[in-house]
Design a protein around this motif. Structure first.
Motif, PDB file in Angstrom:
ATOM      1  N   ALA A  48      -8.471  -0.021   1.989  1.00 41.72           N
ATOM      2  CA  ALA A  48      -7.307   0.853   2.185  1.00 41.72           C
ATOM      3  C   ALA A  48      -7.372   2.061   1.253  1.00 41.72           C
ATOM      4  O   ALA A  48      -7.053   3.189   1.651  1.00 41.72           O
ATOM      5  N   ILE A  49      -7.806   1.835   0.030  1.00 40.38           N
ATOM      6  CA  ILE A  49      -7.909   2.939  -0.937  1.00 40.38           C
ATOM      7  C   ILE A  49      -8.983   3.932  -0.490  1.00 40.38           C
ATOM      8  O   ILE A  49      -8.788   5.146  -0.549  1.00 40.38           O
ATOM      9  N   ASP A  51      -9.938   4.576   2.562  1.00 41.38           N
ATOM     10  CA  ASP A  51      -9.383   5.345   3.684  1.00 41.38           C
ATOM     11  C   ASP A  51      -8.445   6.447   3.204  1.00 41.38           C
ATOM     12  O   ASP A  51      -8.500   7.580   3.691  1.00 41.38           O
ATOM     13  N   LYS A  52      -7.584   6.128   2.236  1.00 39.14           N
ATOM     14  CA  LYS A  52      -6.632   7.125   1.729  1.00 39.14           C
ATOM     15  C   LYS A  52      -7.350   8.261   1.008  1.00 39.14           C
ATOM     16  O   LYS A  52      -6.977   9.422   1.149  1.00 39.14           O
ATOM     17  N   ILE A  53      -8.372   7.934   0.242  1.00 40.68           N
ATOM     18  CA  ILE A  53      -9.120   8.971  -0.478  1.00 40.68           C
ATOM     19  C   ILE A  53      -9.840   9.886   0.515  1.00 40.68           C
ATOM     20  O   ILE A  53      -9.828  11.104   0.369  1.00 40.68           O
ATOM     21  N   ARG A  55      -8.990  10.788   3.357  1.00 40.23           N
ATOM     22  CA  ARG A  55      -8.060  11.681   4.044  1.00 40.23           C
ATOM     23  C   ARG A  55      -7.667  12.883   3.203  1.00 40.23           C
ATOM     24  O   ARG A  55      -7.059  13.827   3.716  1.00 40.23           O
ATOM     25  N   LEU A  56      -7.994  12.881   1.916  1.00 41.04           N
ATOM     26  CA  LEU A  56      -7.681  14.026   1.052  1.00 41.04           C
ATOM     27  C   LEU A  56      -8.608  15.185   1.406  1.00 41.04           C
ATOM     28  O   LEU A  56      -9.785  14.976   1.726  1.00 41.04           O
ATOM     29  N   ASN A  85      -5.980  16.649  -6.253  1.00 37.83           N
ATOM     30  CA  ASN A  85      -6.544  15.467  -5.603  1.00 37.83           C
ATOM     31  C   ASN A  85      -6.750  14.321  -6.592  1.00 37.83           C
ATOM     32  O   ASN A  85      -6.529  13.154  -6.251  1.00 37.83           O
ATOM     33  N   ARG A  88      -3.445  12.763  -6.963  1.00 37.37           N
ATOM     34  CA  ARG A  88      -3.110  11.984  -5.763  1.00 37.37           C
ATOM     35  C   ARG A  88      -3.815  10.627  -5.777  1.00 37.37           C
ATOM     36  O   ARG A  88      -3.252   9.611  -5.365  1.00 37.37           O
ATOM     37  N   ILE A  92      -2.300   6.422  -5.761  1.00 36.84           N
ATOM     38  CA  ILE A  92      -2.552   5.460  -4.683  1.00 36.84           C
ATOM     39  C   ILE A  92      -2.359   4.044  -5.225  1.00 36.84           C
ATOM     40  O   ILE A  92      -2.899   3.685  -6.273  1.00 36.84           O
ATOM     41  N   ASP A  93      -1.594   3.243  -4.475  1.00 31.34           N
ATOM     42  CA  ASP A  93      -1.345   1.864  -4.869  1.00 31.34           C
ATOM     43  C   ASP A  93      -2.667   1.097  -4.938  1.00 31.34           C
ATOM     44  O   ASP A  93      -3.455   1.114  -3.991  1.00 31.34           O
TER      45      ASP A  93
END
Length: 123
Positions: A48-49, A51-53, A55-56, A85, A88, A92-93
């Motif tokens: 999940a982390i 994927d979030k990174i 998207r930056l 970034n 951000r 992230i959790d």
């Protein structure tokens, strides 16, 4: 009436973007900032982390370790975007730490006037 002075934040942001008041001449071409980070995350949340990174803007995850380490690079046209970034990622959790390990600024090549280019010989 006198003009109100800029606040510190506005002045700093203006400076970081290369927008200096009273500057004359052509505006310089955009420089490229390249940075790499090592991110330590909770192994259970690694997917999940990642994927979030990714998207930056300008981010790319180049590798990961099942124990929770990620190698991340950013490419942008300002140092401020790199810093934003990085902040951000910290938010992230599941991210434990994110450390900048490399930062390079590639400045654009100066433009050669056409008159000088015509006089050059090609080899």
């Amino acid at each position: 009436m006198a003009k109100a002075p800029q606040t510190v934040d506005q002045g700093r942001r203006t400076f970081l973007r290369g927008e200096l008041p009273g500057r004359r001449g052509p505006k310089p071409a955009v420089e490229t900032h390249i940075a790499s980070l090592v991110v330590q995350a909770r192994p259970a949340l690694l997917g999940a982390i990642t994927d979030k990174i990714e998207r930056l803007p300008g981010a790319e995850v180049h590798g990961s370790d099942p124990r929770g380490k990620l190698l991340v690079t950013f490419e942008s046209d300002s140092q401020g975007q790199i810093t934003d970034n990085l902040n951000r990622i910290h938010d992230i959790d599941g991210v434990i730490t994110a450390a900048l390990v490399f930062h390079q600024v590639d400045e654009p090549e100066p433009e050669v006037p056409e008159a000088q280019e015509e006089g050059r010989e090609t080899s």
